[in-house]
Design a protein around this motif. Structure first.
Motif, PDB file in Angstrom:
ATOM      1  N   GLU A 107       0.824  -1.205   0.000  1.00  0.00           N
ATOM      2  CA  GLU A 107       0.000   0.000   0.000  1.00  0.00           C
ATOM      3  C   GLU A 107       0.859   1.257   0.000  1.00  0.00           C
ATOM      4  OE1 GLU A 107      -2.369  -0.599   3.450  1.00  0.00           O
ATOM      5  OE2 GLU A 107      -3.766  -1.984   2.471  1.00  0.00           O
ATOM      6  N   ARG A 108       1.967   1.218   0.719  1.00  0.00           N
ATOM      7  CA  ARG A 108       2.860   2.377   0.746  1.00  0.00           C
ATOM      8  C   ARG A 108       3.553   2.555  -0.603  1.00  0.00           C
ATOM      9  NH1 ARG A 108       5.737   1.730   6.732  1.00  0.00           N
ATOM     10  NH2 ARG A 108       3.884   2.250   7.957  1.00  0.00           N
ATOM     11  N   GLU A 109       3.955   1.456  -1.220  1.00  0.00           N
ATOM     12  CA  GLU A 109       4.640   1.530  -2.510  1.00  0.00           C
ATOM     13  C   GLU A 109       3.717   2.062  -3.601  1.00  0.00           C
ATOM     14  OE1 GLU A 109       7.871  -2.108  -2.005  1.00  0.00           O
ATOM     15  OE2 GLU A 109       5.865  -2.521  -2.791  1.00  0.00           O
ATOM     16  N   ALA A 110       2.438   1.781  -3.482  1.00  0.00           N
ATOM     17  CA  ALA A 110       1.490   2.163  -4.532  1.00  0.00           C
ATOM     18  C   ALA A 110       1.384   3.672  -4.692  1.00  0.00           C
ATOM     19  CB  ALA A 110       0.116   1.573  -4.233  1.00  0.00           C
ATOM     20  N   VAL A 111       1.646   4.437  -3.631  1.00  0.00           N
ATOM     21  CA  VAL A 111       1.472   5.888  -3.700  1.00  0.00           C
ATOM     22  C   VAL A 111       2.780   6.632  -3.964  1.00  0.00           C
ATOM     23  CG1 VAL A 111      -0.557   5.818  -2.209  1.00  0.00           C
ATOM     24  CG2 VAL A 111       1.697   6.165  -1.181  1.00  0.00           C
ATOM     25  N   ALA A 112       3.895   5.903  -4.067  1.00  0.00           N
ATOM     26  CA  ALA A 112       5.186   6.526  -4.365  1.00  0.00           C
ATOM     27  C   ALA A 112       5.519   6.286  -5.836  1.00  0.00           C
ATOM     28  CB  ALA A 112       6.276   5.952  -3.472  1.00  0.00           C
ATOM     29  N   ARG A 154       2.406 -12.785  -1.061  1.00  0.00           N
ATOM     30  CA  ARG A 154       2.193 -11.333  -0.963  1.00  0.00           C
ATOM     31  C   ARG A 154       3.401 -10.568  -1.510  1.00  0.00           C
ATOM     32  NH1 ARG A 154      -1.642  -9.968   3.103  1.00  0.00           N
ATOM     33  NH2 ARG A 154      -3.392 -11.402   2.855  1.00  0.00           N
ATOM     34  N   ARG A 155       4.601 -11.077  -1.245  1.00  0.00           N
ATOM     35  CA  ARG A 155       5.795 -10.396  -1.752  1.00  0.00           C
ATOM     36  C   ARG A 155       5.842 -10.464  -3.277  1.00  0.00           C
ATOM     37  NH1 ARG A 155      11.418 -10.401   1.282  1.00  0.00           N
ATOM     38  NH2 ARG A 155      10.188  -8.795   2.336  1.00  0.00           N
ATOM     39  N   ILE A 156       5.505 -11.597  -3.838  1.00  0.00           N
ATOM     40  CA  ILE A 156       5.470 -11.726  -5.300  1.00  0.00           C
ATOM     41  C   ILE A 156       4.391 -10.826  -5.887  1.00  0.00           C
ATOM     42  CG2 ILE A 156       5.106 -13.300  -7.220  1.00  0.00           C
ATOM     43  CD1 ILE A 156       7.764 -13.652  -5.696  1.00  0.00           C
ATOM     44  N   ASP A 157       3.248 -10.739  -5.215  1.00  0.00           N
ATOM     45  CA  ASP A 157       2.177  -9.849  -5.669  1.00  0.00           C
ATOM     46  C   ASP A 157       2.650  -8.399  -5.699  1.00  0.00           C
ATOM     47  OD1 ASP A 157       0.473 -11.997  -5.923  1.00  0.00           O
ATOM     48  OD2 ASP A 157      -0.591 -11.634  -4.037  1.00  0.00           O
ATOM     49  N   ARG A 158       3.464  -8.013  -4.719  1.00  0.00           N
ATOM     50  CA  ARG A 158       3.995  -6.647  -4.666  1.00  0.00           C
ATOM     51  C   ARG A 158       4.781  -6.302  -5.924  1.00  0.00           C
ATOM     52  NH1 ARG A 158       7.990  -6.308  -0.066  1.00  0.00           N
ATOM     53  NH2 ARG A 158       8.638  -4.494  -1.292  1.00  0.00           N
ATOM     54  N   GLN A 159       5.439  -7.292  -6.499  1.00  0.00           N
ATOM     55  CA  GLN A 159       6.338  -7.042  -7.619  1.00  0.00           C
ATOM     56  C   GLN A 159       5.622  -6.625  -8.897  1.00  0.00           C
ATOM     57  OE1 GLN A 159       8.770 -10.564  -7.933  1.00  0.00           O
ATOM     58  NE2 GLN A 159       9.689 -10.284  -5.919  1.00  0.00           N
ATOM     59  N   GLN A 160       4.309  -6.747  -8.924  1.00  0.00           N
ATOM     60  CA  GLN A 160       3.539  -6.311 -10.081  1.00  0.00           C
ATOM     61  C   GLN A 160       3.764  -4.826 -10.380  1.00  0.00           C
ATOM     62  OE1 GLN A 160       1.739  -8.241 -12.115  1.00  0.00           O
ATOM     63  NE2 GLN A 160       1.247  -6.487 -13.418  1.00  0.00           N
ATOM     64  N   ILE A 161       4.062  -4.045  -9.334  1.00  0.00           N
ATOM     65  CA  ILE A 161       4.246  -2.604  -9.513  1.00  0.00           C
ATOM     66  C   ILE A 161       5.453  -2.289 -10.391  1.00  0.00           C
ATOM     67  CG2 ILE A 161       5.731  -2.213  -7.491  1.00  0.00           C
ATOM     68  CD1 ILE A 161       4.057   0.303  -6.918  1.00  0.00           C
ATOM     69  N   LEU A 162       6.402  -3.209 -10.494  1.00  0.00           N
ATOM     70  CA  LEU A 162       7.572  -2.991 -11.339  1.00  0.00           C
ATOM     71  C   LEU A 162       7.205  -2.843 -12.806  1.00  0.00           C
ATOM     72  CD1 LEU A 162      10.023  -5.618  -9.779  1.00  0.00           C
ATOM     73  CD2 LEU A 162      10.151  -3.130  -9.516  1.00  0.00           C
ATOM     74  N   TYR A 163       6.065  -3.399 -13.194  1.00  0.00           N
ATOM     75  CA  TYR A 163       5.647  -3.393 -14.595  1.00  0.00           C
ATOM     76  C   TYR A 163       4.722  -2.228 -14.931  1.00  0.00           C
ATOM     77  CZ  TYR A 163       7.468  -8.095 -14.041  1.00  0.00           C
ATOM     78  OH  TYR A 163       8.289  -9.165 -13.753  1.00  0.00           O
ATOM     79  N   GLU A 164       4.492  -1.356 -13.950  1.00  0.00           N
ATOM     80  CA  GLU A 164       3.628  -0.196 -14.159  1.00  0.00           C
ATOM     81  C   GLU A 164       4.484   1.004 -14.550  1.00  0.00           C
ATOM     82  OE1 GLU A 164       1.215   0.390 -10.716  1.00  0.00           O
ATOM     83  OE2 GLU A 164       0.424  -1.666 -10.730  1.00  0.00           O
ATOM     84  N   GLN A 165       4.256   1.539 -15.726  1.00  0.00           N
ATOM     85  CA  GLN A 165       5.091   2.621 -16.240  1.00  0.00           C
ATOM     86  C   GLN A 165       4.954   3.925 -15.465  1.00  0.00           C
ATOM     87  OE1 GLN A 165       7.525   2.542 -18.753  1.00  0.00           O
ATOM     88  NE2 GLN A 165       7.249   0.369 -18.301  1.00  0.00           N
ATOM     89  N   GLY A 166       3.924   4.040 -14.651  1.00  0.00           N
ATOM     90  CA  GLY A 166       3.761   5.235 -13.835  1.00  0.00           C
ATOM     91  C   GLY A 166       4.693   5.273 -12.632  1.00  0.00           C
TER      92      GLY A 166
END
Length: 288
Positions: A107-112, A154-166
């Motif tokens: 959740e914290r990573e999503a807003v940075a 959950r840690r693997i799920d977190r890694q999805q953010i790496l593929y978001e260009q934003g």
């Protein structure tokens, strides 16, 4: 996840609980306080959870709408004191599992929008393979009561953010971090392959500081600098052996910003980084 009825562990959580209590006493929902203060609902939620600190103007509007403006001076002082805080792992583990902790980090990573991480001892969670992560969780579990499968997922799920260009990421690792082996060398070889793959992403930069390179920065400890944060000022996350630190005081954040810049100058990136990974991989494959 821990619920709102649990005793706050940190000053930030205490502030969030109190603001939620004042809002509730005023008969306002989270949506209503968001509309009346001009905050987003996600911002309200993060403040009430203790994931974010309200600014003085936000506190003022919040307390005005809650009919508690007389508390402003007290709340401002408490907010200032909470800019830098330590969340004890002992207390954290009493309230949250490893899996819950991963969700909080997600959740914290999503807003940075920009993350800059320095890791001197091991591969960062966003780059870990499932098996490497599992072994890290086992090594971190001093009580032996954690659900490793759930934490790894959950840690693997977190890694999805790496593929978001934003979102953009800069990782600087030391050679020691890449050589640390939580398990058989096959685990480390697979981990190096994973890093090499992620380094090809256009929004991901990975650098290595070899042991034989000169650097003007002492690698005291790892940290993650979060910049371009939605509705919030930049902040730094630091994991120590006894506590999880959140650093928000601007002068202290600037210290970490300067430290990262010095470390980055010493790091090998691009083709030099790829060559280093290939050489380390070949060394592991040819070793006994």
């Amino acid at each position: 996840m821990s619920d709102h009825n649990q005793t706050p562990r940190t000053p930030r959580q205490g502030l969030g609980v109190e603001l939620r209590r004042l809002r509730t006493l005023a008969g306002l929902s989270g949506r209503q306080i968001a509309l009346r203060t001009g905050l987003s609902q996600s911002r309200v939620s993060r403040i009430e959870r203790g994931d974010a600190l309200a600014s003085v103007p936000e506190l003022t509007r919040w307390l005005e709408q809650a009919g508690a403006i007389d508390r402003l001076e007290q709340m401002v002082a408490a907010t200032e004191a909470a800019l830098n805080e330590a969340d004890s792992w002992h207390e954290f583990m009493r309230a949250d599992s490893f899996a819950d902790m991963q969700e909080t980090v997600r959740e914290r990573e999503a807003v940075a929008r920009t993350q800059r991480s320095f890791l001197p001892t091991l591969v960062p969670g966003l780059l870990q393979t499932a098996e490497y992560a599992r072994l890290v969780f086992i090594a971190s579990d001093l009580t032996g009561g954690q659900d490793y499968a759930a934490a790894v997922q959950r840690r693997i799920d977190r890694q999805q953010i790496l593929y978001e260009q934003g979102h953009s990421f800069e990782f600087i690792l030391t050679e020691a971090a890449l050589r640390w082996r939580p398990g058989p060398k096959q685990v480390l070889i697979a981990q190096l392959d994973r890093i090499a793959s992620l380094a090809t992403l256009s929004n991901v930069s990975i650098g290595i500081i070899p042991m034989d390179v000169e650097t003007q920065a002492i690698p005291w400890h790892g940290f993650t600098l979060n910049e371009d944060v939605d509705d919030e000022n930049p902040y730094v996350q630091v994991e120590t052996i006894h506590a999880y630190l959140t650093v928000s005081r601007p002068d202290d954040v600037e210290l970490y910003r300067r430290q990262f810049a010095v470390l980055k100058k010493a790091a090998r990136t691009g083709q030099q980084f790829s060559d280093f990974l290939n050489n380390l991989r070949s060394e592991l494959l040819s070793g006994d």
